[in-house]
Design an enzyme around this catalytic site. Structure first.
Site, PDB file in Angstrom:
ATOM      1  N   TYR A 141     -20.214  11.742  24.206  1.00  0.00           N
ATOM      2  CA  TYR A 141     -18.900  11.088  24.311  1.00  0.00           C
ATOM      3  C   TYR A 141     -17.776  11.936  23.724  1.00  0.00           C
ATOM      4  CZ  TYR A 141     -21.685   6.866  25.243  1.00  0.00           C
ATOM      5  OH  TYR A 141     -22.574   5.950  25.753  1.00  0.00           O
ATOM      6  N   LYS A 190     -34.850  12.445  23.042  1.00  0.00           N
ATOM      7  CA  LYS A 190     -35.390  12.797  24.358  1.00  0.00           C
ATOM      8  C   LYS A 190     -35.802  14.267  24.261  1.00  0.00           C
ATOM      9  CE  LYS A 190     -36.116  11.875  28.759  1.00  0.00           C
ATOM     10  NZ  LYS A 190     -37.228  11.024  29.194  1.00  0.00           N
ATOM     11  N   ASP A 223     -36.656   6.579  26.501  1.00  0.00           N
ATOM     12  CA  ASP A 223     -37.099   5.738  27.620  1.00  0.00           C
ATOM     13  C   ASP A 223     -38.227   4.796  27.181  1.00  0.00           C
ATOM     14  OD1 ASP A 223     -38.233   8.227  27.269  1.00  0.00           O
ATOM     15  OD2 ASP A 223     -38.805   8.521  29.350  1.00  0.00           O
ATOM     16  N   ASP A 247     -25.755   3.577  21.803  1.00  0.00           N
ATOM     17  CA  ASP A 247     -24.847   2.670  22.514  1.00  0.00           C
ATOM     18  C   ASP A 247     -25.658   1.733  23.411  1.00  0.00           C
ATOM     19  OD1 ASP A 247     -22.638   1.550  23.663  1.00  0.00           O
ATOM     20  OD2 ASP A 247     -22.028   3.324  24.793  1.00  0.00           O
ATOM     21  N   ASP A 251     -27.046  -2.439  22.505  1.00  0.00           N
ATOM     22  CA  ASP A 251     -26.677  -3.565  23.385  1.00  0.00           C
ATOM     23  C   ASP A 251     -27.926  -4.259  23.924  1.00  0.00           C
ATOM     24  OD1 ASP A 251     -24.010  -3.299  22.997  1.00  0.00           O
ATOM     25  OD2 ASP A 251     -23.489  -3.243  25.130  1.00  0.00           O
TER      26      ASP A 251
END
Ligand code: NAD
Length: 357
Positions: A141, A190, A223, A247, A251
């Protein structure tokens, strides 16, 4: 202790829920022999109306001098015009940047009396108590991004970038938190694909083994984590991860509880004041009706005591009071499932009654 707290009630239901948290904080201060000077400042849409700026200079200056900042929520349809000169969210991004808030903490805790509010089965969500640390100021970001010509039209790129220092400071914070809990830390990355993740893995492994050898530490691919959160969320205690993974996962995690009005969050940047807020927005659909659930903001107040003022016992006193009123069956409309409900103010009163004892 004497502490200076800045309150930024903001817009919509923000002022309605912040006032309840302020009352609870003042009560706890009195009970434990502290004094809290809580002063309010404008931020968000209301600050655009009054000062033409969602984060006026004097608000920012007060935040920088405070021990901690308590925020309600900002935004609403009145300030949604895409052609407007500025927007409430600009204030939110600016305050995070100015206070150097690099760690976002989100507790995901299910409450026994509210288990049926979750879209997941009771036996999966029962006893879930996870503390997420999401890195907030780096990664995809904030890395270089842009577009360039391409034979098919255009090519766009965003860069995920992290330094050793950026990784180390949040991993250290998460380790310190884990030491005060179940001494269990999970790092999500990852690393099978991303070089950035391989640096995260290297830095966190080194910090844990050298500085926090008592921790049980594991690494999980993002994942897989997305699946584990829905299949065995109870297995996790403290989880640390980079900005975008955090992020998305936080959520997803918030849905385990099924009730937006119950979840607080904290953003920390040591040294300097932390920022504490509910995860919900300004809820314009119910603003002014006096029915908003104040518990997320009251619980944000508990986080403020724990993380900025180091008042663990006082924080637990608030959390225990929230547990108790839920067990006793008190509900605001959002968690009442059609049953009887209390107003925002009455719910605040219930927490206060329990703390008074
Ligand atoms: P929202 O969180 O405000 O509301 C979503 C739904 O949840 C609504 O139906 C609302 O009534 C309900 N809800 C939220 N908090 C509640 C509470 N405490 N008690 C009872 N019900 C509650 O999200 P939204 O509708 O997408 O956004 C509304 C505005 O808030 C937008 O302007 C958005 O930009 C802003 N927003 C601000 C923040 C922030 O200040 N950090 C965060 C998210 C959204």
């Amino acid at each position: 202790m004497h502490a200076k707290i800045v309150a930024l009630p903001g817009d919509g239901i923000g002022p309605e829920v912040v006032v309840e948290a302020e009352r609870v904080l003042q009560l706890v201060a009195g009970k434990f022999g502290h004094t809290f000077a809580i002063e309010r400042f404008p931020m968000g849409g209301c600050a655009i109306d009054s000062h033409g700026d969602p984060l006026p200079e004097h608000t920012l200056a007060a935040c920088k001098q405070a021990d901690a900042v308590l925020l309600g929520a900002v935004g609403g349809p009145k300030w949604d015009d895409p052609k407007a000169k500025t927007r409430p969210e600009v204030g939110l991004l600016k305050i995070r940047k100015e206070l150097g808030l690099f760690a976002n903490l989100r507790p995901i805790k299910t409450y026994q009396p509210l288990l049926d509010s979750s879209p997941l089965k009771r036996e999966i969500v029962e006893g879930v108590d996870i503390l997420f640390f999401r890195e907030l100021t780096g990664g995809l970001y904030f890395g270089e991004s842009g577009r360039r010509p391409h034979p098919s039209g255009e090519q766009a790129y965003s860069t995920m970038i992290y330094s050793t220092e950026e990784i180390a400071r949040i991993v250290r914070l998460s380790c310190q938190a884990a030491m005060k809990r179940r001494k269990k830390l999970t790092m999500v990355d990852k690393a099978n694909v991303l070089e950035v993740s391989r640096l995260w893995r290297q830095v966190s492994q080194e910090i844990v083994s050298k500085e926090f050898p008592e921790l049980t530490y594991d690494v999980v691919l993002v994942d897989s984590m997305a699946m584990h959160l829905l299949s065995r969320p109870r297995d996790f205690d403290v989880v640390v991860t980079e900005n975008m993974f955090g992020d998305i996962l936080t959520d997803e995690g918030s849905m385990l509880t099924g009730s937006l009005g119950m979840l607080p969050s904290a953003s920390l940047g040591t040294p300097g004041p932390g920022l504490y807020e509910p995860i919900h927005g300004s809820a314009p659909d119910i603003a002014g009706k006096g029915i908003a659930n104040p518990l997320a903001t009251i619980l944000a107040g508990a986080m403020l005591l724990r993380h900025s003022l180091n008042l663990e016992e006082e924080a637990r006193c608030i959390e225990a009071a929230v547990d108790r009123i839920l067990i006793e069956g008190f509900r605001t409309k959002d968690i009442a499932r059609g049953g009887a409900s209390l107003s925002t103010n009455q719910m605040g009163d219930k927490v206060i009654e329990v703390i008074k004892g």
